[in-house]
Scaffold this motif. Structure first.
Motif, mmCIF file in Angstrom:
data_model
loop_
_atom_site.group_PDB
_atom_site.id
_atom_site.type_symbol
_atom_site.label_atom_id
_atom_site.label_comp_id
_atom_site.label_asym_id
_atom_site.label_seq_id
_atom_site.Cartn_x
_atom_site.Cartn_y
_atom_site.Cartn_z
ATOM 1 N N THR A 188 0.839 -1.194 0.000
ATOM 2 C CA THR A 188 0.000 0.000 0.000
ATOM 3 C C THR A 188 0.873 1.242 0.000
ATOM 4 O O THR A 188 2.018 1.219 0.457
ATOM 5 C CB THR A 188 -0.921 0.036 1.233
ATOM 6 O OG1 THR A 188 -0.120 -0.062 2.423
ATOM 7 C CG2 THR A 188 -1.918 -1.106 1.196
ATOM 8 N N ALA A 189 0.318 2.344 -0.498
ATOM 9 C CA ALA A 189 1.092 3.580 -0.598
ATOM 10 C C ALA A 189 0.183 4.787 -0.468
ATOM 11 O O ALA A 189 -1.001 4.744 -0.812
ATOM 12 C CB ALA A 189 1.863 3.641 -1.910
ATOM 13 N N VAL A 190 0.776 5.880 0.024
ATOM 14 C CA VAL A 190 0.130 7.190 0.096
ATOM 15 C C VAL A 190 0.954 8.154 -0.726
ATOM 16 O O VAL A 190 2.181 8.251 -0.544
ATOM 17 C CB VAL A 190 0.044 7.708 1.551
ATOM 18 C CG1 VAL A 190 -0.499 9.138 1.576
ATOM 19 C CG2 VAL A 190 -0.822 6.799 2.398
ATOM 20 N N GLY A 191 0.323 8.876 -1.640
ATOM 21 C CA GLY A 191 0.989 9.937 -2.381
ATOM 22 C C GLY A 191 0.435 11.277 -1.937
ATOM 23 O O GLY A 191 -0.735 11.586 -2.197
ATOM 24 N N MET A 192 1.247 12.072 -1.233
ATOM 25 C CA MET A 192 0.821 13.380 -0.743
ATOM 26 C C MET A 192 1.287 14.443 -1.742
ATOM 27 O O MET A 192 2.436 14.874 -1.732
ATOM 28 C CB MET A 192 1.415 13.658 0.642
ATOM 29 C CG MET A 192 1.061 15.027 1.222
ATOM 30 S SD MET A 192 -0.693 15.307 1.476
ATOM 31 C CE MET A 192 -1.012 14.241 2.891
ATOM 32 N N PHE A 193 0.397 14.854 -2.633
ATOM 33 C CA PHE A 193 0.757 15.732 -3.741
ATOM 34 C C PHE A 193 0.694 17.206 -3.341
ATOM 35 O O PHE A 193 -0.168 17.619 -2.563
ATOM 36 C CB PHE A 193 -0.172 15.488 -4.929
ATOM 37 C CG PHE A 193 0.165 14.253 -5.710
ATOM 38 C CD1 PHE A 193 0.812 14.328 -6.927
ATOM 39 C CD2 PHE A 193 -0.152 12.990 -5.215
ATOM 40 C CE1 PHE A 193 1.146 13.190 -7.640
ATOM 41 C CE2 PHE A 193 0.168 11.841 -5.913
ATOM 42 C CZ PHE A 193 0.825 11.938 -7.132
ATOM 43 N N ALA A 194 1.603 17.977 -3.913
ATOM 44 C CA ALA A 194 1.606 19.423 -3.700
ATOM 45 C C ALA A 194 0.857 20.148 -4.807
ATOM 46 O O ALA A 194 0.560 21.333 -4.680
ATOM 47 C CB ALA A 194 3.045 19.947 -3.636
ATOM 48 N N ASP A 195 0.538 19.449 -5.892
ATOM 49 C CA ASP A 195 -0.154 20.067 -7.018
ATOM 50 C C ASP A 195 -0.718 18.982 -7.939
ATOM 51 O O ASP A 195 -0.359 17.803 -7.828
ATOM 52 C CB ASP A 195 0.803 20.961 -7.818
ATOM 53 C CG ASP A 195 1.944 20.180 -8.452
ATOM 54 O OD1 ASP A 195 1.829 19.818 -9.634
ATOM 55 O OD2 ASP A 195 2.948 19.910 -7.750
ATOM 56 N N SER A 196 -1.619 19.379 -8.814
ATOM 57 C CA SER A 196 -2.105 18.548 -9.924
ATOM 58 C C SER A 196 -2.676 17.198 -9.489
ATOM 59 O O SER A 196 -2.481 16.189 -10.153
ATOM 60 C CB SER A 196 -0.971 18.324 -10.935
ATOM 61 O OG SER A 196 -0.367 19.534 -11.311
ATOM 62 N N LEU A 197 -3.410 17.165 -8.377
ATOM 63 C CA LEU A 197 -4.006 15.912 -7.926
ATOM 64 C C LEU A 197 -4.964 15.340 -8.963
ATOM 65 O O LEU A 197 -4.992 14.125 -9.194
ATOM 66 C CB LEU A 197 -4.746 16.138 -6.607
ATOM 67 C CG LEU A 197 -5.512 14.928 -6.067
ATOM 68 C CD1 LEU A 197 -4.559 13.812 -5.671
ATOM 69 C CD2 LEU A 197 -6.396 15.324 -4.878
ATOM 70 N N GLU A 198 -5.743 16.196 -9.582
ATOM 71 C CA GLU A 198 -6.715 15.733 -10.582
ATOM 72 C C GLU A 198 -6.019 15.002 -11.720
ATOM 73 O O GLU A 198 -6.488 13.961 -12.193
ATOM 74 C CB GLU A 198 -7.515 16.924 -11.114
ATOM 75 C CG GLU A 198 -8.597 16.551 -12.119
ATOM 76 C CD GLU A 198 -9.393 17.757 -12.573
ATOM 77 O OE1 GLU A 198 -9.337 18.087 -13.778
ATOM 78 O OE2 GLU A 198 -10.075 18.372 -11.722
ATOM 79 N N GLN A 199 -4.895 15.517 -12.159
ATOM 80 C CA GLN A 199 -4.139 14.880 -13.234
ATOM 81 C C GLN A 199 -3.519 13.571 -12.763
ATOM 82 O O GLN A 199 -3.540 12.565 -13.462
ATOM 83 C CB GLN A 199 -3.053 15.834 -13.741
ATOM 84 C CG GLN A 199 -2.244 15.284 -14.906
ATOM 85 C CD GLN A 199 -1.185 16.267 -15.386
ATOM 86 O OE1 GLN A 199 -1.076 17.375 -14.867
ATOM 87 N NE2 GLN A 199 -0.398 15.873 -16.359
ATOM 88 N N ALA A 200 -2.971 13.576 -11.547
ATOM 89 C CA ALA A 200 -2.331 12.369 -11.026
ATOM 90 C C ALA A 200 -3.318 11.221 -10.875
ATOM 91 O O ALA A 200 -2.960 10.049 -11.057
ATOM 92 C CB ALA A 200 -1.671 12.670 -9.682
ATOM 93 N N ALA A 201 -4.557 11.536 -10.546
ATOM 94 C CA ALA A 201 -5.570 10.500 -10.356
ATOM 95 C C ALA A 201 -5.876 9.751 -11.649
ATOM 96 O O ALA A 201 -6.484 8.678 -11.615
ATOM 97 C CB ALA A 201 -6.848 11.119 -9.796
ATOM 98 N N LEU A 202 -5.438 10.286 -12.790
ATOM 99 C CA LEU A 202 -5.692 9.649 -14.083
ATOM 100 C C LEU A 202 -4.503 8.849 -14.598
ATOM 101 O O LEU A 202 -4.589 8.244 -15.662
ATOM 102 C CB LEU A 202 -6.075 10.714 -15.128
ATOM 103 C CG LEU A 202 -7.324 11.536 -14.828
ATOM 104 C CD1 LEU A 202 -7.531 12.603 -15.905
ATOM 105 C CD2 LEU A 202 -8.550 10.643 -14.728
ATOM 106 N N TYR A 203 -3.378 8.839 -13.863
ATOM 107 C CA TYR A 203 -2.207 8.105 -14.312
ATOM 108 C C TYR A 203 -2.545 6.627 -14.459
ATOM 109 O O TYR A 203 -3.154 6.015 -13.581
ATOM 110 C CB TYR A 203 -1.052 8.245 -13.318
ATOM 111 C CG TYR A 203 -0.378 9.591 -13.286
ATOM 112 C CD1 TYR A 203 -0.740 10.603 -14.164
ATOM 113 C CD2 TYR A 203 0.624 9.855 -12.365
ATOM 114 C CE1 TYR A 203 -0.114 11.835 -14.113
ATOM 115 C CE2 TYR A 203 1.259 11.090 -12.312
ATOM 116 C CZ TYR A 203 0.873 12.074 -13.193
ATOM 117 O OH TYR A 203 1.491 13.302 -13.149
#
Length: 403
Positions: A188-203
């Motif tokens: 399991t992993a947590v990605g704590m993003f500083a920007d562009s969460l909406e874009q990252a969710a589509l990777y």
């Protein structure tokens, strides 16, 4: 995570969130975290909540708040109801949830450890319960060498076999290497993003682990927000706060987000033990962090040893990062990072998940020795294709801060 916003949640979003639905510019004069904190304290003292600012008789309450925040400013912010509804529709269409500090589902680790510095709003995608599991925070530069990225992947694999969550910042380089190692090994992993969460969710590489409940992507900033140096620096404390211990793989000296975040932990916040890589050429940044009190990474060779390392602060016989530590040049004698994990995972209170095989590793390690093969295990539901964080129709990846 519920998609229904409480009245308190709606008010907090109206007062503090940019609500970037269909637009990239910031709107209105938003309350800062400090300003909202003062307002929340006042509302509590008069036995009211943020949601009471949205009731039909809110004018009298707003007048009472005048000494804390200007009444006209409050009315302007609270009048953005239509914009909020547009933003919520956009988030829901992209499977993004939102939770505020007034909600019971808000991560308790952040509230308890950061207190007034905990963000008022968190946006996320994936299984939010992972945010309460602790684990190992792994941080380092996005401009990492291939050897360092391979080393970091091995750390993520070991965490997966120990059933310990990897927490990182989601930026390319060390952050993504640690998450990739954990996810490809079934962890399991947590990605704590500083920007562009909406874009990252589509990777594409995140799609399967998100659906399988093994990954959560989260950010204290609007899902459409672009890169901002200040945001990248501020989110570092959230990475540490969600973990049981932290490992700094690489760091420049006196510059960059990794350095700033580690120094803040060692000298001010002291939320968790901070380890630094102790193998290979550690560089001046890592050496100076060790001089400040960071601990040399003991290079655990199996899941049980990793679990003991993460529980370091609970062992009264062990020196912690808060005590004076005599710096040592541990990289001259420490063993290689673990790459063979044939031991069964250590027991855990979290729900068990089948581990995926990390495959046969044929690449050289950081020290150019031949690693052992990882014993294959039964494969979970879906195999993950290794990518560099590309979305459908995109060839590049979001460029994050130098963390």
């Amino acid at each position: 995570m519920s998609t229904t916003l409480s009245p308190d949640g709606q008010a907090i979003l109206l007062l503090t969130a940019p609500l970037m639905a269909g637009r990239m510019e910031l709107s209105a004069d938003l309350l800062t975290l400090g300003e909202y904190g003062c307002l929340a304290v006042f509302l509590h003292e008069v036995q009211r909540g943020p949601g009471d600012l949205l009731t039909v008789d809110a004018d009298s309450l707003i007048r009472q708040c005048q000494e804390i925040v200007d009444g006209d400013r409050l009315r302007q912010l609270l009048g953005r109801g239509f914009l909020l509804s547009q933003a919520v529709d956009r988030w829901q269409a992209r499977a993004i949830w939102v939770v505020t500090s007034a909600d019971t589902s808000y991560p308790q680790r952040l509230k308890e450890r950061l207190k007034d510095n905990a963000p008022a709003v968190l946006y996320g995608c994936g299984d939010a319960t992972i945010l309460e599991t602790g684990g190992l925070a792994v941080v380092g530069s996005r401009n990492a060498t291939p050897a360092l990225q391979t080393y970091t992947e091995h750390i993520g694999q070991l965490a997966a076999h120990a059933q310990q969550t990897v927490v990182s910042g989601g930026a390319r380089g060390i952050d993504q290497a640690s998450m990739r190692g954990a996810l490809e090994a079934g962890g399991t992993a947590v990605g704590m993003f500083a920007d562009s969460l909406e874009q990252a969710a589509l990777y594409r590489e995140y799609r399967s682990p998100l659906m399988e409940g093994r990954l959560v992507l989260v950010s204290p900033y609007d899902p459409m927000a672009g890169f901002n140096v200040g945001n990248a620096m501020q989110r570092n404390k959230l990475i540490y706060a969600l973990a049981d211990a932290a490992l700094v793989i690489s760091s420049d000296y006196q510059k960059g987000g990794t350095w700033a975040g580690a120094v803040e932990q060692l000298t001010k916040l002291r939320l968790v033990p901070v380890f630094v890589r102790s193998c290979g050429d550690i560089g001046k940044g890592i050496q100076e962090l060790q001089n400040m009190g960071a601990l040399p990474w003991p290079n655990p060779s199996n899941p049980a040893e990793l679990v003991r390392t993460l529980r370091l602060e609970q062992d009264p016989t062990t020196t912690t990062h808060n005590e004076e530590v005599v710096p040592t040049h541990a990289h001259q004698s420490m063993a290689e990072p673990p790459i063979a994990m044939q031991t069964k995972p250590a027991p855990t209170k979290r729900r068990a998940r089948p581990a995926k095989p990390a495959g046969i590793i044929a690449e050289p390690t950081l020290f150019d020795s031949t690693p052992e093969a990882i014993t294959p295990k039964k494969r979970a539901a879906t195999a993950h294709k290794k990518t560099e964080g590309k979305t459908d129709g995109e060839e590049g990846e979001a460029d994050h801060a130098d963390d």
